[in-house]
Write an enzyme that holds these catalytic residues in place. Structure first.
Site, PDB file in Angstrom:
ATOM      1  CE  LYS A 121       9.809   0.570   6.525  1.00 39.94           C
ATOM      2  NZ  LYS A 121       9.051  -0.813   6.271  1.00 39.94           N
ATOM      3  NE  ARG A 168      -0.153  -1.076   1.352  1.00 35.12           N
ATOM      4  CZ  ARG A 168       0.764  -1.669   2.120  1.00 35.12           C
ATOM      5  NH1 ARG A 168       2.101  -1.709   2.176  1.00 35.12           N
ATOM      6  NH2 ARG A 168       0.139  -2.603   3.689  1.00 35.12           N
ATOM      7  N   GLY A 211       9.458  -6.985   5.577  1.00 33.96           N
ATOM      8  CA  GLY A 211       8.183  -8.107   5.966  1.00 33.96           C
ATOM      9  C   GLY A 211       7.342  -7.508   5.482  1.00 33.96           C
ATOM     10  NE  ARG A 248       9.307  -9.556  10.635  1.00 30.51           N
ATOM     11  CZ  ARG A 248       8.400  -7.621  10.084  1.00 30.51           C
ATOM     12  NH1 ARG A 248       9.600  -7.060   9.462  1.00 30.51           N
ATOM     13  NH2 ARG A 248       7.790  -7.713  10.224  1.00 30.51           N
ATOM     14  CG  ASP A 276       5.544  -0.039  11.927  1.00 33.31           C
ATOM     15  OD1 ASP A 276       5.475  -0.989  12.019  1.00 33.31           O
ATOM     16  OD2 ASP A 276       5.784   0.234  10.590  1.00 33.31           O
ATOM     17  CE  LYS A 322       5.202  -5.577  13.611  1.00 30.07           C
ATOM     18  NZ  LYS A 322       4.097  -5.359  12.460  1.00 30.07           N
ATOM     19  NE  ARG A 328      10.579  -2.565  15.690  1.00 32.03           N
ATOM     20  CZ  ARG A 328      10.128  -2.243  14.649  1.00 32.03           C
ATOM     21  NH1 ARG A 328       8.954  -1.979  14.691  1.00 32.03           N
ATOM     22  NH2 ARG A 328      10.661  -2.286  13.472  1.00 32.03           N
TER      23      ARG A 328
END
Ligand code: S3P
Length: 434
Positions: free
Chosen positions: A22, A27, A94, A122, A316, A343, A347
């Site tokens: 991801k 990018r 995000g 966030r 993550d 996040k 979490r």
């Protein structure tokens, strides 16, 4: 809301691939959109988060298309983005929000951005602060989205001492620095993932890294790479079949083509420290990133204390690590987890509440979680809340595969942000998710 239920799995068997990374996919689309020329990408993750990035870059002038399995991105060239005609909706992502903010900051354009109920909670102040010091202007909902970014053609370079180890903040500042006057540098408290630095290199832009300081000289042009960018499988997605295979007795699976960038492999180190049998085969380098195939076999895990220095390299993966810890024998303690609170959901709180609902004993601290594993299957038998968080959803479907009673999640929709074929793929190798 789509509810899903995961029940005791058969031994996991088979050879699989997980979808594209991801971080790298975001990018590739962003940098292709900024570059002079046409960039080709294969292995791109076609999850909702990356599609949100593609839509945003199109709205600012780039062309992003797909033909067979190849994505083609025709960029706008130096300072070539235009203001979008509408608000950019970045959904749950995000990474899109933070990195695109840095990109817009260095263009003389204006854009308003928003997102879903998770993303609009966030913190954006973490990018607004340094970018304001460089000369961008912001209107926001008290540091959160919806937010309008007023970029500038004359940003000033700066040195930024980052208060948190965040690749998103680092990347936002570096991408703004690309169009600033002078050399911009960023110091990280601990090294975070370095895909921005590596992929900018493929676009002919030099970033230098020395003892946690990354620098970029303003005014460098991105040029579309001559060779196709090949995105490897996402180690953060591979984490779910890895943990499932370690936990379900009799399992033996191979996951091919997984990204093994050392800033991303903390979970593999941790699971090995717990006794996990994970073998890396066929190590190779693809487009400046290390890649390998992983053979994972069922293993008896024991609880450990996870070194705090390792946190950024598995940031993550904590939801699914907590599932592994719940099934391991003995205590697992993880500290330095304050970033988990900001996040896609909080979490730490979500996992502590949900594990308890499934009969797992654990203690939530301000920035820690202690899990008391018994070495036997957790009770399960609960329906847990996922709070629009893909990794919370997938972690509990893994928990259901090893618990005495089924585990249900209230809403599976968020899984599509990073792993659209999760259920089909996991069921193919032995899970029972319906
Ligand atoms: C990402 C960086 C991490 C990670 C996120 C993707 C990236 O966030 O949690 O899923 O692609 O740069 P932080 O950098 O804020 O820790």
């Amino acid at each position: 809301m789509t509810k899903l239920t995961s029940s005791k799995a058969a031994p996991l068997k088979g050879i699989i691939k997980v979808p594209g990374d991801k971080s790298m996919s975001h990018r590739a689309v962003m940098f292709g959109a900024l570059a002079e020329g046409t960039t080709k990408v294969t292995g791109l993750l076609e999850g909702e988060d990356v599609l949100a990035t593609a839509e945003a870059m199109r709205a600012m002038g780039a062309s992003v298309t797909k033909n067979n399995d190849v994505w083609t991105i025709t960029g706008v060239g130096p300072k070539g983005l235009h203001s979008p005609a509408h608000t950019l909706d970045l959904g749950n992502s995000g990474t899109s929000a933070r990195l695109i903010t840095g990109i817009i900051a260095g263009h003389p354009i204006k854009a308003t951005m928003t997102g879903d109920a998770s993303l609009t909670k966030r913190p954006m102040k973490r990018v607004m602060d340094p970018l304001t010091q460089m000369g961008a202007k912001f209107e926001s909902n008290d540091g959160k989205m919806p937010m309008t970014v007023h970029g500038s053609a004359a940003l000033k370079a700066m040195h930024y001492d980052m208060p948190v180890a965040s690749a998103q903040v680092k990347s936002a500042v570096l991408l703004a620095g690309l169009n600033a006057i002078g050399t911009t540098s960023v110091r990280e408290p601990k090294p975070s993932r370095d895909h921005t630095e590596r992929m900018l290199g493929a676009f002919g832009v030099e970033c230098t890294s020395e003892s946690n300081v990354v620098s970029i000289k303003g005014g460098q042009k991105l040029k579309a790479p001559l060779s196709t960018i090949v995105v490897p499988g996402d180690p953060s997605s591979a984490a779910f079949p890895i943990v499932a295979a370690l936990l379900v007795e009799g399992s033996d699976i191979t996951i091919e083509n997984v990204g093994l960038n050392p800033t991303r492999t903390g979970l593999l180190d941790t699971l090995r420290d717990m006794g996990g049998n994970i073998e890396v085969m066929n190590r190779r380098d693809i487009g400046g990133e290390p890649v390998g195939d992983l053979r994972v076999r069922h293993s008896k895990l024991k609880g450990i204390t996870v070194p705090v220095t390792r946190v950024p390299s598995m940031i993550d993966e904590f939801p699914v690590l907590f599932v592994a810890a719940a099934c391991a024998e003995g205590e697992t303690f993880c500290d330095g987890l304050d970033e988990l609170r900001v996040k896609e959901s909080d979490r730490l709180k979500t996992m502590a509440e949900n594990l308890k609902a499934c009969g797992v004993k654990c203690e939530e601290g301000e920035m820690s979680l202690r899990i008391y594993g018994t070495g036997t299957p957790p009770e399960g038998g609960a329906t847990v809340a996922t709070h629009l968080d893909h990794r919370i959803a997938m972690a509990h479907l893994v928990l259901g595969a090893v618990s005495k009673q089924s585990v249900s999640i209230d809403d599976a929709a968020a899984i599509a942000t990073s792993f659209p074929d999760f259920v089909t793929l996991m069921n193919k190798i032995g899970l029972k998710i319906e």
